[in-house]
Motif scaffolding. Structure first.
Motif, PDB file in Angstrom:
ATOM      1  N   GLY A  59       0.824  -1.283   0.002  1.00  0.00           N
ATOM      2  CA  GLY A  59       0.205   0.080  -0.071  1.00  0.00           C
ATOM      3  C   GLY A  59       0.952   1.064   0.146  1.00  0.00           C
ATOM      4  O   GLY A  59       0.296   2.245  -0.131  1.00  0.00           O
TER       5      GLY A  59
ATOM      6  N   ASP B  87       2.477   4.466  -1.300  1.00  0.00           N
ATOM      7  CA  ASP B  87       2.005   4.822  -2.690  1.00  0.00           C
ATOM      8  C   ASP B  87       3.388   5.964  -3.129  1.00  0.00           C
ATOM      9  O   ASP B  87       3.070   6.630  -4.038  1.00  0.00           O
ATOM     10  CB  ASP B  87       0.619   5.614  -2.591  1.00  0.00           C
ATOM     11  CG  ASP B  87       0.899   6.908  -1.625  1.00  0.00           C
ATOM     12  OD1 ASP B  87       1.784   7.150  -0.943  1.00  0.00           O
ATOM     13  OD2 ASP B  87      -0.281   7.268  -1.125  1.00  0.00           O
TER      14      ASP B  87
ATOM     15  N   GLU C 124       8.075   6.339   5.419  1.00  0.00           N
ATOM     16  CA  GLU C 124       8.539   4.784   5.161  1.00  0.00           C
ATOM     17  C   GLU C 124       9.974   4.643   5.241  1.00  0.00           C
ATOM     18  O   GLU C 124      10.371   3.196   5.586  1.00  0.00           O
ATOM     19  CB  GLU C 124       8.050   4.404   3.509  1.00  0.00           C
ATOM     20  CG  GLU C 124       8.616   3.209   2.945  1.00  0.00           C
ATOM     21  CD  GLU C 124       7.671   2.082   3.294  1.00  0.00           C
ATOM     22  OE1 GLU C 124       6.489   2.531   3.877  1.00  0.00           O
ATOM     23  OE2 GLU C 124       7.835   0.837   3.037  1.00  0.00           O
TER      24      GLU C 124
ATOM     25  N   THR D  20       4.560   8.382  -1.394  1.00  0.00           N
ATOM     26  CA  THR D  20       4.291   9.953  -1.051  1.00  0.00           C
ATOM     27  C   THR D  20       4.969  10.048   0.131  1.00  0.00           C
ATOM     28  O   THR D  20       6.048  11.126   0.162  1.00  0.00           O
ATOM     29  CB  THR D  20       2.915  10.655  -1.001  1.00  0.00           C
ATOM     30  OG1 THR D  20       2.252   9.565  -0.066  1.00  0.00           O
ATOM     31  CG2 THR D  20       2.312  10.465  -2.303  1.00  0.00           C
TER      32      THR D  20
ATOM     33  N   THR E  51       4.603  -2.241  -9.025  1.00  0.00           N
ATOM     34  CA  THR E  51       3.366  -1.521  -8.964  1.00  0.00           C
ATOM     35  C   THR E  51       3.666  -0.490  -7.938  1.00  0.00           C
ATOM     36  O   THR E  51       2.967   0.559  -8.106  1.00  0.00           O
ATOM     37  CB  THR E  51       2.414  -2.607  -8.359  1.00  0.00           C
ATOM     38  OG1 THR E  51       2.607  -2.949  -7.345  1.00  0.00           O
ATOM     39  CG2 THR E  51       1.738  -3.577  -9.399  1.00  0.00           C
ATOM     40  N   ARG E  52       4.678  -0.439  -7.352  1.00  0.00           N
ATOM     41  CA  ARG E  52       5.103   0.726  -6.424  1.00  0.00           C
ATOM     42  C   ARG E  52       6.375   1.055  -6.358  1.00  0.00           C
ATOM     43  O   ARG E  52       7.364   0.328  -6.536  1.00  0.00           O
ATOM     44  CB  ARG E  52       4.242   0.555  -5.015  1.00  0.00           C
ATOM     45  CG  ARG E  52       4.742  -0.815  -4.443  1.00  0.00           C
ATOM     46  CD  ARG E  52       3.956  -1.050  -3.022  1.00  0.00           C
ATOM     47  NE  ARG E  52       4.374  -1.881  -2.199  1.00  0.00           N
ATOM     48  CZ  ARG E  52       4.295  -3.242  -2.203  1.00  0.00           C
ATOM     49  NH1 ARG E  52       3.647  -3.755  -3.343  1.00  0.00           N
ATOM     50  NH2 ARG E  52       4.867  -4.153  -1.499  1.00  0.00           N
TER      51      ARG E  52
END
Ligand code: GLA
Length: 455
Positions: free
Chosen positions: A361, A363, A370, A365, A423-424
Protein backbone atom coordinates in the motif's frame (compact mmCIF):
# COMPACT_ATOMS: atom_id res chain seq x y z
CA UNK A 1 36.02 -2.02 22.21
CA UNK A 2 39.04 -1.13 20.11
CA UNK A 3 42.03 -3.31 19.80
CA UNK A 4 45.46 -2.12 19.03
CA UNK A 5 47.44 -4.97 17.66
CA UNK A 6 46.66 -6.38 14.29
CA UNK A 7 46.62 -10.09 14.23
CA UNK A 8 48.23 -11.17 11.04
CA UNK A 9 49.67 -14.58 11.19
CA UNK A 10 50.10 -17.39 8.81
CA UNK A 11 47.77 -19.90 10.27
CA UNK A 12 46.36 -23.23 9.45
CA UNK A 13 43.27 -23.04 11.58
CA UNK A 14 41.96 -19.91 13.21
CA UNK A 15 39.23 -20.23 15.76
CA UNK A 16 37.04 -17.26 15.17
CA UNK A 17 33.92 -16.39 17.04
CA UNK A 18 33.10 -19.96 17.74
CA UNK A 19 33.84 -21.08 14.20
CA UNK A 20 36.84 -22.66 12.62
CA UNK A 21 38.26 -21.06 9.51
CA UNK A 22 40.17 -23.77 7.76
CA UNK A 23 43.02 -22.53 5.65
CA UNK A 24 44.92 -24.44 3.01
CA UNK A 25 48.43 -25.37 3.80
CA UNK A 26 50.93 -25.83 0.97
CA UNK A 27 50.65 -29.51 1.48
CA UNK A 28 46.93 -29.32 0.91
CA UNK A 29 46.24 -31.59 3.83
CA UNK A 30 45.48 -29.14 6.58
CA UNK A 31 42.33 -27.50 5.31
CA UNK A 32 38.87 -28.75 4.58
CA UNK A 33 39.70 -29.21 0.92
CA UNK A 34 39.13 -32.78 0.01
CA UNK A 35 42.04 -33.77 -2.16
CA UNK A 36 41.29 -37.39 -1.76
CA UNK A 37 42.35 -39.66 -4.53
CA UNK A 38 38.93 -41.19 -4.45
CA UNK A 39 37.63 -41.19 -7.96
CA UNK A 40 34.42 -39.74 -9.23
CA UNK A 41 33.28 -43.28 -9.89
CA UNK A 42 33.57 -44.18 -6.22
CA UNK A 43 31.70 -41.09 -5.20
CA UNK A 44 29.10 -41.92 -7.76
CA UNK A 45 28.42 -45.24 -6.14
CA UNK A 46 27.40 -43.32 -3.02
CA UNK A 47 25.00 -41.15 -4.90
CA UNK A 48 21.49 -41.94 -5.77
CA UNK A 49 20.17 -41.47 -9.26
CA UNK A 50 23.13 -40.78 -11.51
CA UNK A 51 24.67 -44.21 -11.24
CA UNK A 52 25.36 -45.17 -14.81
CA UNK A 53 25.61 -41.61 -16.04
CA UNK A 54 28.04 -40.02 -13.63
CA UNK A 55 30.11 -43.12 -13.28
CA UNK A 56 32.43 -42.16 -16.07
CA UNK A 57 32.95 -38.58 -15.02
CA UNK A 58 36.67 -38.07 -14.79
CA UNK A 59 38.74 -35.64 -12.85
CA UNK A 60 39.97 -33.23 -15.50
CA UNK A 61 43.36 -32.63 -13.93
CA UNK A 62 44.01 -30.97 -10.59
CA UNK A 63 45.11 -27.36 -10.37
CA UNK A 64 48.49 -26.63 -8.80
CA UNK A 65 48.62 -26.52 -5.00
CA UNK A 66 47.82 -23.14 -3.50
CA UNK A 67 50.02 -21.13 -1.20
CA UNK A 68 48.94 -20.70 2.39
CA UNK A 69 46.51 -17.81 2.67
CA UNK A 70 46.26 -15.43 5.57
CA UNK A 71 42.86 -15.34 7.21
CA UNK A 72 42.14 -12.62 9.69
CA UNK A 73 39.58 -12.10 12.35
CA UNK A 74 37.63 -8.95 11.39
CA UNK A 75 37.35 -8.11 15.07
CA UNK A 76 41.12 -7.66 15.09
CA UNK A 77 41.25 -5.23 12.17
CA UNK A 78 42.70 -1.80 12.85
CA UNK A 79 40.62 1.26 12.14
CA UNK A 80 40.97 5.00 12.42
CA UNK A 81 38.61 7.93 12.81
CA UNK A 82 37.51 8.00 9.17
CA UNK A 83 36.21 4.43 9.45
CA UNK A 84 33.93 5.08 12.40
CA UNK A 85 30.80 5.86 10.42
CA UNK A 86 31.07 2.99 8.01
CA UNK A 87 29.21 -0.27 7.61
CA UNK A 88 32.44 -2.26 7.40
CA UNK A 89 33.60 -0.96 10.75
CA UNK A 90 30.16 -1.43 12.34
CA UNK A 91 29.83 -5.01 11.09
CA UNK A 92 33.34 -6.03 12.08
CA UNK A 93 32.71 -4.71 15.58
CA UNK A 94 29.13 -5.92 15.99
CA UNK A 95 29.37 -9.46 14.69
CA UNK A 96 32.81 -9.98 13.20
CA UNK A 97 31.61 -10.08 9.60
CA UNK A 98 32.07 -8.28 6.32
CA UNK A 99 29.87 -5.53 4.88
CA UNK A 100 29.00 -6.39 1.32
CA UNK A 101 27.27 -4.83 -1.65
CA UNK A 102 26.28 -5.91 -5.11
CA UNK A 103 27.87 -3.88 -7.87
CA UNK A 104 27.00 -3.99 -11.58
CA UNK A 105 29.41 -3.12 -14.37
CA UNK A 106 27.54 0.17 -14.96
CA UNK A 107 28.59 1.41 -11.52
CA UNK A 108 32.24 1.57 -12.59
CA UNK A 109 31.54 4.76 -14.53
CA UNK A 110 29.47 6.26 -11.72
CA UNK A 111 31.92 8.04 -9.42
CA UNK A 112 29.44 8.68 -6.62
CA UNK A 113 28.30 5.08 -6.48
CA UNK A 114 31.86 3.77 -6.49
CA UNK A 115 32.76 6.23 -3.74
CA UNK A 116 30.06 4.67 -1.55
CA UNK A 117 31.35 1.18 -2.36
CA UNK A 118 34.92 2.12 -1.46
CA UNK A 119 34.03 4.09 1.66
CA UNK A 120 31.56 1.66 3.20
CA UNK A 121 32.12 -1.92 2.12
CA UNK A 122 34.73 -4.67 2.16
CA UNK A 123 32.91 -7.34 0.17
CA UNK A 124 31.57 -7.02 -3.38
CA UNK A 125 29.31 -9.33 -5.35
CA UNK A 126 29.01 -8.69 -9.08
CA UNK A 127 25.36 -8.31 -9.97
CA UNK A 128 25.55 -10.28 -13.25
CA UNK A 129 29.12 -10.29 -14.45
CA UNK A 130 30.27 -13.61 -12.99
CA UNK A 131 27.12 -15.51 -13.87
CA UNK A 132 27.22 -18.34 -16.43
CA UNK A 133 25.49 -16.32 -19.16
CA UNK A 134 28.24 -13.68 -19.02
CA UNK A 135 31.08 -16.20 -19.05
CA UNK A 136 29.50 -18.55 -21.61
CA UNK A 137 27.94 -15.86 -23.82
CA UNK A 138 24.86 -16.04 -26.02
CA UNK A 139 26.51 -18.15 -28.67
CA UNK A 140 28.77 -21.06 -27.87
CA UNK A 141 32.46 -20.76 -28.62
CA UNK A 142 33.79 -24.29 -28.43
CA UNK A 143 37.45 -25.12 -27.88
CA UNK A 144 39.45 -27.98 -29.36
CA UNK A 145 38.69 -30.04 -26.26
CA UNK A 146 34.98 -29.85 -27.08
CA UNK A 147 34.11 -27.61 -24.13
CA UNK A 148 32.89 -23.99 -24.21
CA UNK A 149 35.64 -21.39 -24.00
CA UNK A 150 34.77 -18.92 -21.24
CA UNK A 151 35.14 -15.18 -21.62
CA UNK A 152 36.29 -13.32 -18.52
CA UNK A 153 36.61 -9.86 -20.10
CA UNK A 154 33.65 -8.29 -18.30
CA UNK A 155 34.23 -9.52 -14.73
CA UNK A 156 37.94 -8.86 -15.09
CA UNK A 157 37.32 -5.19 -15.80
CA UNK A 158 35.57 -5.03 -12.45
CA UNK A 159 38.21 -7.04 -10.66
CA UNK A 160 40.93 -4.76 -12.01
CA UNK A 161 39.13 -1.75 -10.55
CA UNK A 162 38.80 -3.46 -7.17
CA UNK A 163 42.41 -4.58 -7.27
CA UNK A 164 43.61 -1.06 -8.06
CA UNK A 165 41.65 0.23 -5.08
CA UNK A 166 42.97 -2.54 -2.82
CA UNK A 167 46.53 -1.81 -3.87
CA UNK A 168 46.19 1.74 -2.56
CA UNK A 169 44.66 0.63 0.74
CA UNK A 170 46.90 -0.34 3.61
CA UNK A 171 44.21 -1.36 6.04
CA UNK A 172 42.87 -4.90 5.74
CA UNK A 173 39.38 -4.02 6.92
CA UNK A 174 39.10 -1.57 4.02
CA UNK A 175 40.22 -4.00 1.36
CA UNK A 176 37.44 -5.36 -0.79
CA UNK A 177 37.15 -9.10 -1.18
CA UNK A 178 34.86 -10.67 -3.76
CA UNK A 179 31.98 -13.12 -3.35
CA UNK A 180 31.92 -15.20 -6.51
CA UNK A 181 28.32 -15.42 -7.75
CA UNK A 182 27.40 -17.95 -9.17
CA UNK A 183 28.67 -21.24 -10.64
CA UNK A 184 25.54 -23.37 -11.09
CA UNK A 185 22.08 -21.85 -11.50
CA UNK A 186 19.00 -22.64 -13.58
CA UNK A 187 18.60 -18.96 -14.45
CA UNK A 188 21.02 -16.79 -16.45
CA UNK A 189 22.64 -19.85 -17.97
CA UNK A 190 22.35 -20.19 -21.74
CA UNK A 191 20.01 -22.97 -22.79
CA UNK A 192 22.50 -24.25 -25.38
CA UNK A 193 24.79 -25.33 -22.53
CA UNK A 194 22.39 -28.20 -21.78
CA UNK A 195 21.88 -29.58 -25.30
CA UNK A 196 23.66 -31.98 -27.58
CA UNK A 197 26.21 -30.24 -29.78
CA UNK A 198 25.39 -27.04 -27.86
CA UNK A 199 22.38 -26.72 -30.11
CA UNK A 200 18.99 -25.91 -28.57
CA UNK A 201 17.23 -27.76 -31.40
CA UNK A 202 18.86 -31.01 -30.31
CA UNK A 203 17.85 -33.04 -27.24
CA UNK A 204 19.24 -32.49 -23.76
CA UNK A 205 22.59 -34.18 -23.22
CA UNK A 206 22.86 -37.19 -20.93
CA UNK A 207 23.93 -36.78 -17.30
CA UNK A 208 27.48 -37.89 -17.90
CA UNK A 209 28.01 -35.29 -20.62
CA UNK A 210 26.43 -32.61 -18.46
CA UNK A 211 28.68 -33.47 -15.54
CA UNK A 212 31.73 -33.23 -17.77
CA UNK A 213 30.53 -29.78 -18.90
CA UNK A 214 29.90 -28.70 -15.32
CA UNK A 215 33.29 -29.90 -14.20
CA UNK A 216 35.05 -28.20 -17.08
CA UNK A 217 33.18 -24.95 -16.40
CA UNK A 218 34.08 -24.91 -12.71
CA UNK A 219 37.65 -25.86 -13.50
CA UNK A 220 38.05 -23.03 -16.01
CA UNK A 221 36.64 -20.50 -13.56
CA UNK A 222 38.93 -21.61 -10.74
CA UNK A 223 41.93 -21.78 -13.03
CA UNK A 224 41.32 -18.25 -14.26
CA UNK A 225 40.95 -16.75 -10.80
CA UNK A 226 43.16 -18.97 -8.68
CA UNK A 227 45.69 -20.41 -11.12
CA UNK A 228 49.37 -19.89 -10.46
CA UNK A 229 49.68 -16.89 -12.79
CA UNK A 230 46.33 -15.32 -12.08
CA UNK A 231 46.57 -11.64 -11.21
CA UNK A 232 43.30 -12.05 -9.27
CA UNK A 233 44.52 -14.83 -7.04
CA UNK A 234 43.30 -14.41 -3.48
CA UNK A 235 40.65 -11.76 -4.31
CA UNK A 236 37.69 -14.13 -4.16
CA UNK A 237 36.89 -15.36 -0.66
CA UNK A 238 33.63 -17.22 -1.26
CA UNK A 239 31.68 -18.76 -4.13
CA UNK A 240 27.99 -19.38 -4.44
CA UNK A 241 28.41 -22.84 -5.91
CA UNK A 242 24.70 -23.49 -6.48
CA UNK A 243 21.87 -20.97 -6.48
CA UNK A 244 18.16 -21.68 -5.98
CA UNK A 245 17.85 -25.44 -6.49
CA UNK A 246 15.05 -25.86 -3.92
CA UNK A 247 11.40 -25.06 -4.66
CA UNK A 248 9.16 -22.72 -2.69
CA UNK A 249 6.25 -25.05 -2.10
CA UNK A 250 7.54 -28.05 -0.21
CA UNK A 251 11.30 -27.62 -0.12
CA UNK A 252 11.77 -30.31 -2.76
CA UNK A 253 13.45 -29.94 -6.13
CA UNK A 254 12.91 -26.94 -8.33
CA UNK A 255 11.63 -28.38 -11.59
CA UNK A 256 11.60 -25.30 -13.85
CA UNK A 257 15.27 -25.76 -14.50
CA UNK A 258 17.34 -27.29 -17.28
CA UNK A 259 19.64 -28.74 -14.64
CA UNK A 260 16.58 -30.61 -13.34
CA UNK A 261 15.52 -31.62 -16.86
CA UNK A 262 18.86 -33.33 -17.40
CA UNK A 263 19.18 -34.92 -13.94
CA UNK A 264 15.69 -35.33 -12.47
CA UNK A 265 17.37 -35.30 -9.07
CA UNK A 266 19.44 -33.14 -6.73
CA UNK A 267 22.56 -35.04 -7.78
CA UNK A 268 23.81 -32.19 -9.94
CA UNK A 269 23.94 -30.03 -6.79
CA UNK A 270 26.05 -32.61 -5.02
CA UNK A 271 28.38 -32.86 -8.00
CA UNK A 272 28.77 -29.09 -8.16
CA UNK A 273 30.14 -29.16 -4.62
CA UNK A 274 32.43 -32.07 -5.52
CA UNK A 275 33.91 -30.10 -8.43
CA UNK A 276 34.10 -26.85 -6.52
CA UNK A 277 35.96 -28.69 -3.78
CA UNK A 278 38.21 -30.33 -6.33
CA UNK A 279 39.30 -27.08 -7.97
CA UNK A 280 38.87 -24.27 -5.44
CA UNK A 281 41.61 -23.58 -2.93
CA UNK A 282 40.54 -24.38 0.61
CA UNK A 283 40.42 -20.76 1.80
CA UNK A 284 37.53 -20.10 -0.59
CA UNK A 285 34.31 -20.74 1.26
CA UNK A 286 31.75 -22.73 -0.71
CA UNK A 287 28.10 -21.70 -0.35
CA UNK A 288 24.64 -22.88 -1.27
CA UNK A 289 22.53 -19.75 -1.88
CA UNK A 290 18.73 -19.34 -1.98
CA UNK A 291 15.78 -17.00 -1.36
CA UNK A 292 12.63 -17.48 0.75
CA UNK A 293 15.27 -18.60 3.17
CA UNK A 294 13.26 -18.05 6.36
CA UNK A 295 10.22 -20.05 5.28
CA UNK A 296 10.13 -23.16 7.47
CA UNK A 297 9.39 -25.71 4.72
CA UNK A 298 11.96 -24.29 2.39
CA UNK A 299 14.65 -24.02 5.05
CA UNK A 300 13.93 -27.65 6.01
CA UNK A 301 14.35 -28.64 2.36
CA UNK A 302 17.59 -26.68 2.08
CA UNK A 303 19.00 -28.31 5.21
CA UNK A 304 18.10 -31.72 3.82
CA UNK A 305 19.89 -30.89 0.59
CA UNK A 306 22.93 -29.69 2.53
CA UNK A 307 22.96 -33.00 4.40
CA UNK A 308 22.92 -34.83 1.06
CA UNK A 309 25.90 -32.78 -0.15
CA UNK A 310 27.75 -33.42 3.10
CA UNK A 311 27.17 -37.15 2.83
CA UNK A 312 29.45 -37.21 -0.20
CA UNK A 313 33.06 -37.41 1.03
CA UNK A 314 34.34 -35.69 -2.10
CA UNK A 315 32.10 -32.67 -1.67
CA UNK A 316 32.67 -29.64 0.54
CA UNK A 317 30.06 -27.11 1.60
CA UNK A 318 31.03 -24.42 4.11
CA UNK A 319 28.18 -22.01 4.18
CA UNK A 320 24.55 -21.13 3.61
CA UNK A 321 23.84 -17.95 1.70
CA UNK A 322 20.50 -16.52 2.75
CA UNK A 323 19.63 -14.13 -0.06
CA UNK A 324 17.45 -12.05 2.25
CA UNK A 325 15.13 -10.41 -0.27
CA UNK A 326 12.72 -9.60 2.54
CA UNK A 327 9.77 -7.26 2.93
CA UNK A 328 8.29 -5.09 5.66
CA UNK A 329 6.58 -8.11 7.23
CA UNK A 330 10.00 -9.53 8.05
CA UNK A 331 9.90 -11.76 11.13
CA UNK A 332 13.01 -11.74 13.28
CA UNK A 333 11.62 -14.82 15.06
CA UNK A 334 11.48 -16.85 11.84
CA UNK A 335 14.84 -15.42 10.83
CA UNK A 336 16.51 -16.62 14.02
CA UNK A 337 14.87 -20.04 13.79
CA UNK A 338 16.11 -20.51 10.22
CA UNK A 339 19.63 -19.27 10.91
CA UNK A 340 19.91 -21.72 13.82
CA UNK A 341 18.77 -24.54 11.52
CA UNK A 342 21.41 -23.65 8.93
CA UNK A 343 24.06 -23.25 11.62
CA UNK A 344 23.41 -26.85 12.63
CA UNK A 345 24.50 -28.07 9.18
CA UNK A 346 27.12 -25.57 7.93
CA UNK A 347 30.04 -23.67 9.42
CA UNK A 348 28.92 -20.17 8.51
CA UNK A 349 26.00 -18.15 7.26
CA UNK A 350 25.97 -15.03 5.13
CA UNK A 351 23.08 -12.79 4.18
CA UNK A 352 23.98 -12.44 0.55
CA UNK A 353 21.43 -10.21 -1.24
CA UNK A 354 19.69 -8.15 1.41
CA UNK A 355 16.98 -5.64 0.54
CA UNK A 356 13.47 -4.80 1.77
CA UNK A 357 10.42 -4.36 -0.41
CA UNK A 358 8.23 -1.39 0.54
CA UNK A 359 5.11 -1.71 2.72
CA UNK A 360 2.00 -3.01 1.06
CA UNK A 361 0.00 0.00 0.00
CA UNK A 362 2.96 2.38 0.06
CA UNK A 363 2.14 4.98 -2.58
CA UNK A 364 5.48 6.74 -2.74
CA UNK A 365 4.34 10.01 -1.15
CA UNK A 366 5.48 9.89 2.48
CA UNK A 367 9.06 8.80 1.99
CA UNK A 368 10.18 9.83 5.46
CA UNK A 369 7.59 7.62 7.12
CA UNK A 370 8.50 4.66 4.92
CA UNK A 371 12.21 5.27 5.52
CA UNK A 372 11.63 5.14 9.26
CA UNK A 373 9.61 1.92 9.02
CA UNK A 374 12.33 0.44 6.91
CA UNK A 375 14.99 1.47 9.43
CA UNK A 376 12.99 -0.25 12.18
CA UNK A 377 12.76 -3.50 10.22
CA UNK A 378 16.47 -3.42 9.39
CA UNK A 379 17.21 -2.76 13.05
CA UNK A 380 15.22 -5.82 14.09
CA UNK A 381 17.23 -7.91 11.64
CA UNK A 382 20.51 -6.45 12.89
CA UNK A 383 19.53 -7.07 16.52
CA UNK A 384 18.78 -10.68 15.58
CA UNK A 385 22.19 -11.03 13.91
CA UNK A 386 23.88 -9.63 17.03
CA UNK A 387 21.96 -11.88 19.40
CA UNK A 388 22.74 -14.92 17.22
CA UNK A 389 26.37 -13.93 17.42
CA UNK A 390 26.04 -13.97 21.23
CA UNK A 391 24.71 -17.52 20.92
CA UNK A 392 27.83 -18.40 18.92
CA UNK A 393 26.09 -18.60 15.55
CA UNK A 394 28.57 -17.46 12.92
CA UNK A 395 27.13 -14.92 10.49
CA UNK A 396 30.16 -13.79 8.50
CA UNK A 397 28.75 -11.14 6.16
CA UNK A 398 25.73 -9.03 5.40
CA UNK A 399 25.62 -8.12 1.72
CA UNK A 400 23.13 -5.53 0.41
CA UNK A 401 21.73 -6.03 -3.08
CA UNK A 402 22.77 -2.61 -4.32
CA UNK A 403 24.13 0.68 -3.04
CA UNK A 404 21.14 2.97 -3.50
CA UNK A 405 17.41 3.02 -4.14
CA UNK A 406 17.70 4.35 -7.69
CA UNK A 407 19.64 1.34 -8.85
CA UNK A 408 17.75 -1.45 -7.11
CA UNK A 409 16.44 -4.34 -9.22
CA UNK A 410 13.19 -3.98 -7.20
CA UNK A 411 12.24 -0.79 -9.07
CA UNK A 412 10.91 -2.86 -11.96
CA UNK A 413 8.80 -5.99 -12.22
CA UNK A 414 10.77 -9.20 -12.30
CA UNK A 415 9.80 -12.85 -12.24
CA UNK A 416 12.80 -13.92 -10.16
CA UNK A 417 12.42 -15.13 -6.58
CA UNK A 418 12.17 -12.36 -3.99
CA UNK A 419 11.34 -9.80 -6.68
CA UNK A 420 8.91 -6.86 -6.75
CA UNK A 421 5.92 -6.58 -9.07
CA UNK A 422 6.70 -3.12 -10.44
CA UNK A 423 3.47 -1.60 -9.10
CA UNK A 424 4.92 0.71 -6.46
CA UNK A 425 7.87 2.86 -5.61
CA UNK A 426 10.56 0.94 -3.76
CA UNK A 427 13.17 2.24 -1.34
CA UNK A 428 14.93 -0.97 -0.33
CA UNK A 429 18.52 0.10 0.41
CA UNK A 430 20.58 2.26 2.76
CA UNK A 431 21.25 5.21 0.45
CA UNK A 432 18.49 7.13 -1.31
CA UNK A 433 18.26 7.88 -5.01
CA UNK A 434 20.55 10.90 -4.52
CA UNK A 435 23.09 8.77 -2.66
CA UNK A 436 22.21 10.30 0.72
CA UNK A 437 22.35 8.13 3.83
CA UNK A 438 18.89 7.05 4.99
CA UNK A 439 17.71 6.25 8.53
CA UNK A 440 18.26 2.59 7.58
CA UNK A 441 21.97 3.30 7.22
CA UNK A 442 22.08 4.64 10.77
CA UNK A 443 20.14 1.63 12.04
CA UNK A 444 23.28 -0.35 11.25
CA UNK A 445 26.01 2.19 11.87
CA UNK A 446 24.80 4.20 14.86
CA UNK A 447 21.25 3.83 16.07
CA UNK A 448 21.55 6.89 18.26
CA UNK A 449 21.23 8.73 14.95
CA UNK A 450 17.93 7.55 13.56
CA UNK A 451 17.73 10.63 11.36
CA UNK A 452 20.24 11.29 8.61
CA UNK A 453 23.14 13.08 10.31
CA UNK A 454 24.20 16.49 9.14
CA UNK A 455 27.55 16.00 7.47
C1 GLA B 1 18.64 -13.71 -7.47
C2 GLA B 1 20.07 -13.92 -7.87
C3 GLA B 1 20.79 -12.63 -8.03
C4 GLA B 1 19.97 -11.63 -8.80
C5 GLA B 1 18.66 -11.46 -8.16
C6 GLA B 1 17.88 -10.41 -8.91
O1 GLA B 1 18.51 -13.40 -6.16
O2 GLA B 1 20.78 -14.72 -6.98
O3 GLA B 1 21.97 -12.85 -8.72
O4 GLA B 1 19.79 -12.04 -10.13
O5 GLA B 1 18.01 -12.70 -8.20
O6 GLA B 1 18.62 -9.23 -9.06
Amino acid sequence: MKRDGRMKQMVTVLAMAGMAFAVAGCSGDSGTRNDSAQTAETADAQMSGTTEAAGEAQEQGALPEQETVTVQDPQEWEWDAQDKETLRYAFAEAFGGRAGVCVPMAALSDGERMAIVKEQFNSVTMENEMKPDTLLGNKPVIGEDGFPVLSFTVPDMMLKEIKAYNDTEGRDGRKIMVRGHVLVWHSQTPEWFFHEEYNVDKPYVDKQTMLARMENYIRQVMEHYEGEDSEYKGMIYAWDVVNEAVNDTDGGMRTDSSWFRVFYSFDYVEWAFVYANRYAPAHIRLFYNDYNDIHPKKSDGICKLIEQIKSNPEARIDGMGMQGHYDMNFSDVLFKQSVRKYAAVVDEIQITELDLKASTGFDGTDMEEEYQKQADVYKSLYDAVKSLKQEGVPITAIVFWGTDDRHSWLQSANAAGGSADGTRVQCPLLFDKDYEKKPAFWAFVDDSKPEPAAE
